[in-house]
Design a protein around this motif. Structure first.
Motif, PDB file in Angstrom:
ATOM      1  N   PRO A  60       0.837  -1.211   0.000  1.00  0.00           N
ATOM      2  CA  PRO A  60       0.000   0.000   0.000  1.00  0.00           C
ATOM      3  C   PRO A  60       0.866   1.253   0.000  1.00  0.00           C
ATOM      4  O   PRO A  60       1.836   1.349   0.742  1.00  0.00           O
ATOM      5  N   GLY A  61       0.513   2.184  -0.840  1.00  0.00           N
ATOM      6  CA  GLY A  61       1.272   3.424  -0.938  1.00  0.00           C
ATOM      7  C   GLY A  61       2.379   3.391  -1.963  1.00  0.00           C
ATOM      8  O   GLY A  61       2.913   4.435  -2.342  1.00  0.00           O
ATOM      9  N   ALA A  66       6.153   1.784 -10.739  1.00  0.00           N
ATOM     10  CA  ALA A  66       7.554   1.797 -10.323  1.00  0.00           C
ATOM     11  C   ALA A  66       7.989   0.416  -9.860  1.00  0.00           C
ATOM     12  O   ALA A  66       9.100  -0.038 -10.167  1.00  0.00           O
ATOM     13  N   VAL A  67       7.119  -0.262  -9.101  1.00  0.00           N
ATOM     14  CA  VAL A  67       7.424  -1.632  -8.668  1.00  0.00           C
ATOM     15  C   VAL A  67       7.566  -2.547  -9.879  1.00  0.00           C
ATOM     16  O   VAL A  67       8.461  -3.391  -9.946  1.00  0.00           O
ATOM     17  N   ARG A  68       6.679  -2.366 -10.846  1.00  0.00           N
ATOM     18  CA  ARG A  68       6.729  -3.183 -12.063  1.00  0.00           C
ATOM     19  C   ARG A  68       8.029  -2.959 -12.828  1.00  0.00           C
ATOM     20  O   ARG A  68       8.669  -3.926 -13.287  1.00  0.00           O
ATOM     21  N   ASP A 110      -2.733  -5.725  -6.131  1.00  0.00           N
ATOM     22  CA  ASP A 110      -1.505  -5.579  -5.350  1.00  0.00           C
ATOM     23  C   ASP A 110      -0.477  -6.655  -5.693  1.00  0.00           C
ATOM     24  O   ASP A 110       0.454  -6.896  -4.926  1.00  0.00           O
ATOM     25  N   THR A 111      -0.615  -7.279  -6.871  1.00  0.00           N
ATOM     26  CA  THR A 111       0.248  -8.399  -7.223  1.00  0.00           C
ATOM     27  C   THR A 111       0.690  -8.312  -8.681  1.00  0.00           C
ATOM     28  O   THR A 111      -0.094  -7.925  -9.544  1.00  0.00           O
ATOM     29  N   LEU A 112       1.940  -8.682  -8.934  1.00  0.00           N
ATOM     30  CA  LEU A 112       2.459  -8.866 -10.277  1.00  0.00           C
ATOM     31  C   LEU A 112       2.936 -10.307 -10.389  1.00  0.00           C
ATOM     32  O   LEU A 112       3.423 -10.891  -9.415  1.00  0.00           O
ATOM     33  N   VAL A 113       2.789 -10.892 -11.575  1.00  0.00           N
ATOM     34  CA  VAL A 113       3.161 -12.290 -11.779  1.00  0.00           C
ATOM     35  C   VAL A 113       4.375 -12.370 -12.705  1.00  0.00           C
ATOM     36  O   VAL A 113       4.353 -11.834 -13.815  1.00  0.00           O
ATOM     37  N   LEU A 114       5.430 -13.034 -12.236  1.00  0.00           N
ATOM     38  CA  LEU A 114       6.619 -13.257 -13.038  1.00  0.00           C
ATOM     39  C   LEU A 114       6.465 -14.543 -13.842  1.00  0.00           C
ATOM     40  O   LEU A 114       5.617 -15.381 -13.540  1.00  0.00           O
TER      41      LEU A 114
END
Length: 352
Positions: A60-61, A66-68, A110-114
């Motif tokens: 959160p926040g 950017a995380v991606r 809140d999730t990304l999948v590799l």
């Protein structure tokens, strides 16, 4: 009516939403008790990655994009091409794919999948589990959605397989006209991945399909190479660099590879571009020790006059930058109609 023959592609509905550590094989046996010897089970990589915990959480926040981008960098061994935030990269598995194959669709916000760390190993484990639970000898293909070079649209391809050859090699065979085939190798598992997606679909929540009736010689476990034969080796790759490495420049190509540049080059580019191009917005797309690029945009619809004027002004910028010792290149990429990118100014570090 003739007797029904050929290949059938069967969806496997009723599978749950998967989480790390869950038993994918058991869920498949429960949903498809009709699995039989010789079937090819095609499972989307997203499901495999979920059960294997190949996930990146967005706290959160945090800025999700950017995380991606950080995740893409972590999964990149070579950047092949880039335009603004879009990156086409080579992954540790050898695949050349946009955004390192990292997926943000059909998953919580809140999730990304590799991609699976080793799709072939994932396929082998699932194949063994299905044999253990159901007593069936099946092949397994792990699929993912890729774009194609110089073609619009997406299709599913294989990023892992077990119990089936990745390529069908026709080299040395003779066709019906007496021509000996010299280069023909068919990406069999990619064709299966694409066929399976016809019944899985992107919005149907069906992550697994079964291809039945495929007559193919199965490799023994010791000879099973997985998808490794699909990875084009550097010696055979005619396009090992992004196009900007190959386009002619005011400085020799060697000065632009490996593209030293850096913050100083970006500062010089912005200063010169904003001075030489006062009529056009100048946008810094990216600046780092690997790449420095300034995009120049037209504020209105592209016309021949405006494009020519922009070209002349960019030429003046290149002359000044080169006089100051910077290796430069201008790539015109104008498109017709609407607010449009006119071109990209590459700054490749100090010229020799």
């Amino acid at each position: 009516m003739p007797e029904e023959t050929g290949i059938r592609v069967l969806p496997v509905p009723g599978l749950p939403e998967f989480s790390p550590g869950e038993d994918l094989g058991a869920a498949l046996v429960s949903a498809a008790p009709w699995l039989a010897d010789g079937d090819v089970v095609v499972v989307t990589s997203k499901v495999v990655s979920k059960v294997e915990g190949r996930l990146v959480r967005v706290d959160p926040g945090d800025d999700r994009e950017a995380v991606r981008q950080r995740a893409i960098d972590d999964e990149t061994v070579r950047t092949v091409a880039r335009r603004g935030p879009l990156k086409i990269v080579q992954t540790p598995q050898g695949w050349v794919v946009a955004a390192a194959g990292i997926d943000a669709s059909n998953v919580a916000s809140d999730t990304l999948v590799l991609l699976p760390e080793d799709g072939d190993a994932s396929a082998r484990r699932l194949r063994a589990r299905l044999r253990e639970l159901a007593g069936v000898d099946v092949a397994v293909v792990v699929s993912d959605t890729f774009g194609r070079t110089w073609r619009e649209g997406l299709t599913d391809v294989a990023v892992g397989c077990a119990g089936i050859p990745a390529l069908t090699d026709h080299r040395g065979a003779v066709d019906g006209h007496g021509n000996r085939l010299e280069t023909t190798r068919v990406a069999l598992v990619d064709e299966l991945a694409a066929a399976a997606d016809l019944v899985k679909g992107k919005l149907a929540d069906i992550p697994v399909a079964v291809v039945r009736g495929l007559p193919v010689q199965r490799p023994g476990d010791d000879a099973d190479e997985g998808t490794r034969p699909l990875v084009r080796l550097p010696a055979d790759d005619l396009f090992p660099y992004g196009s900007r490495d190959l386009v002619g420049s005011r400085a020799p190509a060697a000065d632009l590879v490996p593209r030293p540049g850096g913050p100083a080059a970006v500062a010089a580019a912005l200063r010169v571009a904003s001075t030489a191009l006062p009529e056009f917005p100048v946008v810094l797309s990216h600046g780092s020790e690997d790449d420095d690029v300034v995009d120049v945009h037209l504020p209105d619809a592209v016309t021949t006059t405006s494009a020519i004027n922009a070209g002349a002004l960019v030429g003046a910028a290149l002359v000044q930058l080169h006089a100051e010792g910077w290796a430069t290149r201008w790539e015109p990429v104008a498109t017709a109609g609407g607010t449009s990118l006119v071109g990209r100014l590459w700054i490749g570090g100090a010229a020799s």
